[in-house]
Design a protein around this motif. Structure first.
Motif, PDB file in Angstrom:
ATOM      1  N   THR A 170       0.827  -1.202   0.000  1.00 42.58           N
ATOM      2  CA  THR A 170       0.000   0.000   0.000  1.00 42.58           C
ATOM      3  C   THR A 170       0.866   1.258   0.000  1.00 42.58           C
ATOM      4  N   ALA A 184      -4.439   3.235  -9.470  1.00 37.00           N
ATOM      5  CA  ALA A 184      -5.120   4.407 -10.029  1.00 37.00           C
ATOM      6  C   ALA A 184      -4.917   5.631  -9.126  1.00 37.00           C
ATOM      7  N   ALA A 185      -5.031   5.442  -7.811  1.00 36.26           N
ATOM      8  CA  ALA A 185      -4.839   6.547  -6.873  1.00 36.26           C
ATOM      9  C   ALA A 185      -3.400   7.045  -6.926  1.00 36.26           C
ATOM     10  N   ARG A 186      -2.453   6.110  -7.046  1.00 33.83           N
ATOM     11  CA  ARG A 186      -1.043   6.480  -7.120  1.00 33.83           C
ATOM     12  C   ARG A 186      -0.750   7.275  -8.390  1.00 33.83           C
ATOM     13  N   GLN A 237      -7.257  -0.214  -7.719  1.00 34.88           N
ATOM     14  CA  GLN A 237      -7.608   1.023  -7.030  1.00 34.88           C
ATOM     15  C   GLN A 237      -6.353   1.737  -6.505  1.00 34.88           C
ATOM     16  N   ILE A 238      -5.432   0.984  -5.927  1.00 35.74           N
ATOM     17  CA  ILE A 238      -4.198   1.572  -5.396  1.00 35.74           C
ATOM     18  C   ILE A 238      -3.370   2.172  -6.523  1.00 35.74           C
ATOM     19  N   ALA A 242      -2.869   9.116 -10.158  1.00 32.60           N
ATOM     20  CA  ALA A 242      -3.485  10.441 -10.052  1.00 32.60           C
ATOM     21  C   ALA A 242      -2.662  11.348  -9.139  1.00 32.60           C
ATOM     22  N   ARG A 243      -2.166  10.784  -8.048  1.00 31.69           N
ATOM     23  CA  ARG A 243      -1.364  11.561  -7.103  1.00 31.69           C
ATOM     24  C   ARG A 243      -0.053  11.997  -7.749  1.00 31.69           C
ATOM     25  N   GLN A 288      -8.415  -4.174  -5.312  1.00 32.44           N
ATOM     26  CA  GLN A 288      -7.604  -3.309  -4.472  1.00 32.44           C
ATOM     27  C   GLN A 288      -6.346  -2.863  -5.211  1.00 32.44           C
TER      28      GLN A 288
END
Length: 149
Positions: free
Chosen positions: A7, A53-55, A50-51, A57-58, A47
């Motif tokens: 994570t 994709a969030a990474r 999702q992780i 975008a960040r 998961q």
């Protein structure tokens, strides 16, 4: 062997979203309790996506901030004070957490102490250190270690 989903980035192991097999004790005693990983399950594929994709975008949002922080870090010297003995030898040594605190106190920004690569600092003087700001941006920082008065 235990299968885990990272994570957070763990140096020498991988980045967020990676699915790895590690030793049971390492997963049970370090990665999972520290929040660096989750146990892999059949629903883990969602998961992972999702992780990642969030990474992504960040990273897109912070690449400009990372370059700005790199410019600020490389522009000047980071001053660190430490207790010294005779000849300028330090009592102890300078640690990555000390560098991160000095950068924050100087008002330059926030850096992750886990991404600071230091040479062995045992006396006063100037040293070069490497600071990983993001996956693509790394700054070379000049540290000025002075005696505490």
């Amino acid at each position: 062997m235990a299968k885990v989903i990272l994570t957070n980035e763990v140096s020498g192991l991988g980045v967020a979203g990676d699915v790895l097999e590690v030793r049971n004790g390492y997963a049970r005693n370090f990665l999972v309790p520290q929040g660096y990983a989750l146990h892999w399950t059949r629903g883990g594929e969602a998961q992972v996506a999702q992780i990642k994709a969030a990474r992504a975008a960040r990273e897109l949002a912070t690449i400009e901030e990372a370059r700005d922080l790199k410019a600020k870090l490389e522009a000047g010297k980071i001053r660190l004070t430490a207790k010294t003995g005779t000849g300028g030898r330090l009592f102890g040594s300078i640690k990555p957490a000390d560098v991160a605190a000095a950068v924050a106190t100087a008002g330059i920004g926030q850096i992750d102490k886990r991404k600071v690569q230091l040479p062995s600092i045992k006396s006063t003087g100037e040293y070069k250190a490497s600071v990983g700001i993001s996956d693509e941006v790394t700054a070379t920082v000049t540290l000025q270690v002075i005696a505490q008065r």
